[in-house]
Design an enzyme around this catalytic site. Structure first.
Site, PDB file in Angstrom:
ATOM      1  CG  ASP A 170      -9.480  -5.703  -0.237  1.00 33.97           C
ATOM      2  OD1 ASP A 170      -8.377  -6.235  -0.434  1.00 33.97           O
ATOM      3  OD2 ASP A 170      -9.976  -4.876  -1.019  1.00 33.97           O
ATOM      4  CE1 TYR A 264      -3.183 -10.146  -6.113  1.00 30.62           C
ATOM      5  CE2 TYR A 264      -5.168 -10.753  -4.907  1.00 30.62           C
ATOM      6  CZ  TYR A 264      -4.390  -9.795  -5.525  1.00 30.62           C
ATOM      7  OH  TYR A 264      -4.807  -8.490  -5.563  1.00 30.62           O
TER       8      TYR A 264
END
Length: 441
Positions: A170, A264
């Site tokens: 997601d 990330y």
């Protein structure tokens, strides 16, 4: 129209009520007969199930709910298994984050040593669910969004190569929603994206609207100033750790000004910054336990005590709506374009064919059809090769019960400064995970 039966594996998760609410919101275009909850923690699941049963009776009495810890009951006669399990729960996530930080290394649940630790636990749980599904509903599809998705996807590719499992995440969807908001669009679905990378390790290279207008320049302009932060004050942005992550995207993007990065990448490009700005005694796991965990279980208990879901503050997990999109694409052969984690097989032409990459795919009744990406630049290719090595070595370490290979995986991670630090972290992780990992030799 056929009504579909769904098993939610990880029925005791804090995300389960929001996913059920989201499924109810889509009943017109994705009809449901029965929702089954499966978890190996009966007590935890029961609280969620009792609250959700009241909620369903009030909002969708035609939909049945069953909760079970018995695999046959949970997996028999279903069309889809939606898996979002967390082996070891948040208590083990806390160890994944705090043990690396103790050694001056990034402590994050899917990146670096914490991701490897979580991955070694998740492989067992995900393979078990695949096997239950194939035993009791061999025609079903497993829609897996259990973390760490990269390691889990590699494990299913290698250890269950013929399983009907689709791996998806997601995070790109959440970032695309922020992008859309920042340029005045109502939804990410107004955008057509090109993206490549690994899970939690990728880049957008082209974003256009449905008429073909290039949206990259305006999104890049915003990111160069503010990262992915919006002025809407979304729930995630109100949390300090996520707010910092969205802002830090500005510095990550500076490494390649023609692309837009997955957030990330901050953990791999700026590990020193991350460690410096981490609280070794109170990590993200503690935030979640004190926040989301407490809130969801408190709300569920309120529903049970009152006997009604009226006035509940539980909300639709809109970020998870992509799971309905994925199920609909399979059920109705919609050929929807979605970012999926798939075996490369030449889609990225100058990259490892067996790597599990995250790229656009068309999804229909036969599963996913990867779209060609072509060649990628040296910078991204080199970074991805290193990270794929980490993921493959982790899965090999699991399969072979190899201490040596897991030490190599940790040493190879960009977040770990040396082999000696990697060994010290590994020894601590082995002790913490003795009830969950295979015994390493």
């Amino acid at each position: 129209m056929k009504k579909f039966n769904i098993t939610i594996a990880g029925g005791g998760s804090t995300f389960t009520p929001g996913i059920i609410l989201m499924l109810l919101d889509h009943l017109e275009d994705f009809p449901i007969g029965t929702i089954k909850l499966y978890d190996n923690d009966k007590e935890r699941q029961q609280t969620i199930a009792d609250a959700c049963e009241i909620l369903l009776n009030e909002r969708a009495p035609g939909v049945k709910l069953q909760a079970s810890t018995d695999p046959k009951t949970a997996f028999e006669n279903v069309d889809f298994v939606m898996a979002h399990i967390r082996v070891g729960k948040y208590a083990m996530r806390e160890q994944d984050e705090k043990i690396p930080l103790k050694h001056g290394v990034v402590g994050q649940e899917t990146c670096g040593p914490g991701g490897l630790s979580y991955g070694m636990r998740s492989i067992t749980g995900v393979l078990e669910i695949v096997d239950y599904m194939e035993k009791y509903s061999p025609q079903a599809w497993m829609l897996n969004y259990s973390n760490p998705a990269a390691i889990v996807a590699e494990a299913t590719r290698k250890l269950r190569p013929n399983s009907r499992i689709l791996n998806i995440c997601d995070m790109p969807i959440g970032i695309e929603e922020l992008m859309a908001t920042n340029i005045g669009l109502k939804s990410r679905k107004e955008m057509v994206v090109k993206y490549y990378g690994l899970n939690h390790f990728g880049w957008w290279t082209d974003i256009r609207d449905k008429s073909g207008k290039d949206l990259m320049p305006s999104i890049i302009q915003h990111v160069e100033k503010f990262g992915y932060s919006t002025d809407t004050g979304s729930d995630m942005e109100q949390e300090a750790s996520w707010n910092d992550t969205f802002k830090k995207a500005r510095d990550v993007q500076a490494l390649d000004k023609h692309t837009l990065p997955n957030t990330y990448l901050k953990y791999y490009f700026f590990p020193d910054y991350v460690v410096e700005h981490s609280n070794k005694d109170y990590t993200r796991a503690n935030e979640v336990m004190a926040g989301r965990e407490k809130f969801v279980f408190g709300e569920c208990q309120n529903i049970i005590d009152k006997g009604t879901a009226e006035g509940t503050e539980l909300t639709i997990d809109e970020h998870a709506s992509y799971i309905v999109d994925l199920a609909r694409a399979i059920a109705f052969n919609t050929k929807e374009r979605m970012l999926m984690i798939v075996e490369n097989k030449g889609a990225i032409s100058n990259f490892e064919p067996t790597a599990m990459v995250e790229i656009p795919c068309l999804v229909g009744s036969e599963g996913q059809e990867p779209l060609s990406v072509g060649e990628i630049p040296r910078f991204q290719k080199s970074l991805m090769e290193q990270q794929v090595g980490v993921e493959k070595l982790t899965v090999e370490a699991y399969e072979e019960q190899s201490y040596q290979k897991l030490w190599q995986a940790l040493t190879l991670s960009r977040t770990v400064p040396s082999a000696s630090v990697a060994k010290n972290i590994l020894d601590d992780l082995i002790e913490a995970n003795k009830d969950y990992w295979p015994e390493l030799k």
